[in-house]
Design a protein around this motif. Sequence first.
Motif, PDB file in Angstrom:
ATOM      1  N   ALA A 197       0.948  -1.156   0.020  1.00  0.00           N
ATOM      2  CA  ALA A 197       0.063  -0.109  -0.174  1.00  0.00           C
ATOM      3  C   ALA A 197       1.090   1.236  -0.108  1.00  0.00           C
ATOM      4  CB  ALA A 197      -0.873   0.201   1.248  1.00  0.00           C
ATOM      5  N   HIS A 198       1.881   1.313   0.703  1.00  0.00           N
ATOM      6  CA  HIS A 198       3.080   2.359   0.943  1.00  0.00           C
ATOM      7  C   HIS A 198       3.573   2.597  -0.572  1.00  0.00           C
ATOM      8  CE1 HIS A 198       7.235   3.514   1.153  1.00  0.00           C
ATOM      9  NE2 HIS A 198       6.690   4.442   2.382  1.00  0.00           N
ATOM     10  N   GLY A 199       3.788   1.501  -1.289  1.00  0.00           N
ATOM     11  CA  GLY A 199       4.320   1.877  -2.527  1.00  0.00           C
ATOM     12  C   GLY A 199       3.338   2.352  -3.628  1.00  0.00           C
ATOM     13  N   GLU A 200       2.053   2.359  -3.448  1.00  0.00           N
ATOM     14  CA  GLU A 200       1.074   2.687  -4.218  1.00  0.00           C
ATOM     15  C   GLU A 200       0.633   4.414  -3.924  1.00  0.00           C
ATOM     16  OE1 GLU A 200      -1.996   0.251  -3.600  1.00  0.00           O
ATOM     17  OE2 GLU A 200      -1.335  -1.594  -4.770  1.00  0.00           O
ATOM     18  N   THR A 201       1.346   4.863  -3.174  1.00  0.00           N
ATOM     19  CA  THR A 201       1.190   6.362  -2.622  1.00  0.00           C
ATOM     20  C   THR A 201       2.193   7.207  -3.305  1.00  0.00           C
ATOM     21  OG1 THR A 201       2.512   6.381  -0.703  1.00  0.00           O
ATOM     22  CG2 THR A 201       0.212   5.678  -0.518  1.00  0.00           C
ATOM     23  N   GLU A 202       1.911   8.350  -3.417  1.00  0.00           N
ATOM     24  CA  GLU A 202       3.105   9.407  -3.769  1.00  0.00           C
ATOM     25  C   GLU A 202       4.060   9.957  -2.789  1.00  0.00           C
ATOM     26  OE1 GLU A 202       3.052  13.754  -5.485  1.00  0.00           O
ATOM     27  OE2 GLU A 202       1.528  12.609  -6.060  1.00  0.00           O
TER      28      GLU A 202
END
Length: 123
Positions: free
Chosen positions: A92-97
């Motif tokens: 989920a972290h990797g999907e955020t800016e």
Amino acid sequence: MRSIVMCTTCRFTPEEKMGPDGRTGGETLIAHMREALAARGLATQIETQACLWNCKQHCSAILRDDQRFSYVTGRNQPTREQADAILDWFAAHGETETGEVPFRQWPDLMRGHFIARIPPARP
């Protein structure tokens, strides 16, 4: 670059350094992380480090990213379920800016495990 840095020397429990199989809690969690990554077919880099100086809040892991916030976590259980929760949160972290994951998206096993948020290094 994204990676997960895991402590090899974290205790298995508050009372015991080693688990029943003779591995530390950190070594056990690392093994579960590698199994979980393989099961998901992911190539996420797991780095190991002896002692992250977070002994009272073992097992420790750093969720590192050079473009987004990085996070120090602790109080992780040396279990496969915890490894899966760490990987779910890291995905989920990797999907955020910015690396800021909305709380409602956190796996239950990651709630209460964050110790510090570190901004990315800027030139």
